[in-house]
Design an enzyme around this catalytic site. Structure first.
Site, PDB file in Angstrom:
ATOM      1  N   ASP A 250     -10.593  -5.221  -3.371  1.00 40.33           N
ATOM      2  CA  ASP A 250      -9.901  -4.182  -2.607  1.00 40.33           C
ATOM      3  C   ASP A 250     -10.644  -2.854  -2.727  1.00 40.33           C
ATOM      4  OD1 ASP A 250      -8.049  -2.459  -1.406  1.00 40.33           O
ATOM      5  OD2 ASP A 250      -6.352  -3.630  -2.138  1.00 40.33           O
TER       6      ASP A 250
ATOM      7  N   HIS B   5      -7.603  -5.834   0.631  1.00 36.44           N
ATOM      8  CA  HIS B   5      -6.377  -5.110   0.958  1.00 36.44           C
ATOM      9  C   HIS B   5      -5.469  -5.810   1.967  1.00 36.44           C
ATOM     10  CE1 HIS B   5      -4.445  -1.290   0.092  1.00 36.44           C
ATOM     11  NE2 HIS B   5      -4.062  -1.227   1.338  1.00 36.44           N
TER      12      HIS B   5
ATOM     13  N   SER C 281       0.815  -1.207   0.000  1.00 39.31           N
ATOM     14  CA  SER C 281       0.000   0.000   0.000  1.00 39.31           C
ATOM     15  C   SER C 281       0.854   1.264   0.000  1.00 39.31           C
ATOM     16  CB  SER C 281      -0.972  -0.033   1.170  1.00 39.31           C
ATOM     17  OG  SER C 281      -2.027   0.860   0.928  1.00 39.31           O
TER      18      SER C 281
END
Length: 403
Positions: A345, A378, A174
């Site tokens: 996600d 995620h 991320s």
């Protein structure tokens, strides 16, 4: 850990439960009490605590797992090939270490002969020291993720290179992908790294679907907190933030009960015990300026340096009235990249990842590997119990191509 709104789920849970955690501010972890003692050596792995000072004076901690469990060399060891792991926003390096050795990426890599280095960016629990500034001061927190691109990441990569006499591979999750992509787009680090694996890559955020993330961005929450309350540190457990989140939770249509799923997307292989362990150590503070920067990226649909909004301030910082754009198409086409993303996600939305892939359409096809996992969200990529089989196996095979 993630982009704007990421891990809001976790500090929402913590705020609602009024969980109190001890302060680690300013702790020197050269001795006992650091991540090595907490999460690595009890499992039988060798571990070293390291520190590196950035060009602007922030003292960062790194943990090194140089060999496999028991301190020996794994069969078919890769001659101690170094690999650097970079976490995202609102978490620290501990986020990589919270599953079992059979499921946690650092241990999996160490057991396969890699020399593993775990980064902790400024402001997080183990990296809250500075050569002259105190974390209680506003000046300490006067930075955005631009400064991680320019200072933290180069300092850590350079340190690993000097300690190992080798170019490391890089793994980011991320925000750990965001700072790497931004650096690569400016030609930074591409000659010091062998390759980069980007888990849930973040370059664009225009399509995030998490309701709280969208609401935070639209409200420009960071600027509200910073401008009106004078809070330079964005601490998820501090009253200004928890009170604001509670107010958001009372908004019509906001579900603050199914927090993980509503923020990150419905994770495929994330069990409740993993979340419980995660919440024992996370979340971590960051700068309010970083949260503002993420909000700008969500709302503007383009990846730029921090926007000071006032043209004169941008001119003073960048020599132009608008902040410069990080051009993803400028990433050198010959630099090896492994990208993996998930169809569920809500933060690194597939539509945004496809925008990044469009920027990379001129990349050398032999140096670009893209993996799409339709069921993943995620957090599956870091604490999911099946990431080893679905993600890490292919990632390690990619590394081996460039060792």
């Amino acid at each position: 850990m993630v982009a704007a709104g990421a891990l809001v789920a976790f500090f929402l849970q913590l705020a609602a439960a009024a969980v109190a955690k001890p302060s680690f501010r300013g702790r020197d972890i050269a001795g006992s009490g650091g991540p090595c003692a907490l999460a690595v050596t009890p499992l039988g792995y060798p571990c070293e605590e390291h520190q590196v000072t950035t060009a602007d004076g922030y003292i960062l901690s790194l943990q090194r797992i140089p060999r496999c469990r028991g301190g020996g060399w794994a069969p078919g060891a890769r001659a101690g090939q170094p690999v650097l792991l970079q976490h995202g926003v609102l978490v620290d390096g501990m986020s990589w270490l919270l599953a079992s050795p059979e499921e946690s990426l650092p241990f999996i890599l160490a057991d396969r002969g890699f020399d593993v280095w775990i980064a902790n960016t400024r402001g997080t629990r183990w990296s809250q020291r500075h050569v002259s500034l105190d974390p209680s001061s506003r000046l300490y927190w006067n930075w955005s993720w631009d400064d991680l691109v320019v200072n933290d990441l180069p300092a850590m990569v350079d340190y690993v290179c000097k300690q190992t006499w080798q170019k490391p591979h890089y793994v980011g999750h991320s925000m750990g992908t965001l700072v790497a992509l931004a650096a690569f787009s400016e030609g930074r680090l591409v000659h010091q790294l062998k390759s980069a694996a980007l888990l849930t890559p973040v370059a664009y955020l225009a399509h995030i679907t998490t309701p709280i993330g969208i609401l935070l961005a639209r409200a420009f929450v960071g600027e509200i907190i910073s401008g009106f309350l004078g809070v330079a540190e964005f601490n998820p457990l501090s009253p200004p933030v928890t009170n604001l989140i509670r107010a958001f939770c009372r908004t019509s249509g906001m579900n603050c009960y199914d927090l993980v799923g509503s923020i990150t997307g419905k994770n495929y292989c994330l069990n409740s015990s993993a979340v419980d362990v995660f919440l024992k150590y996370e979340p971590q503070p960051t700068s309010t300026k970083t949260m503002v920067h993420f909000a700008q990226t969500v709302r503007d649909g383009v990846l730029t340096k921090y926007d000071y909004v006032v043209p004169e301030l941008n001119i003073a910082s960048y020599g132009q009235s608008e902040p410069p754009v990080y051009d993803m198409s400028s990433i050198p086409a010959s630099f090896p990249l492994f990208l993996t993303y998930g169809g569920r996600d809500s933060l690194a939305d597939p539509a945004d990842v496809r925008l990044l892939l469009d920027d990379l359409r001129g990349h050398d096809p032999d140096k670009l590997t893209v993996q799409y996992l339709d069921q993943f969200a995620h957090l599956d990529f870091v604490i999911g119990v099946c990431a080893r089989d679905y993600v890490y196996k292919d990632m390690i095979a990619f590394f081996d191509r460039f060792n």
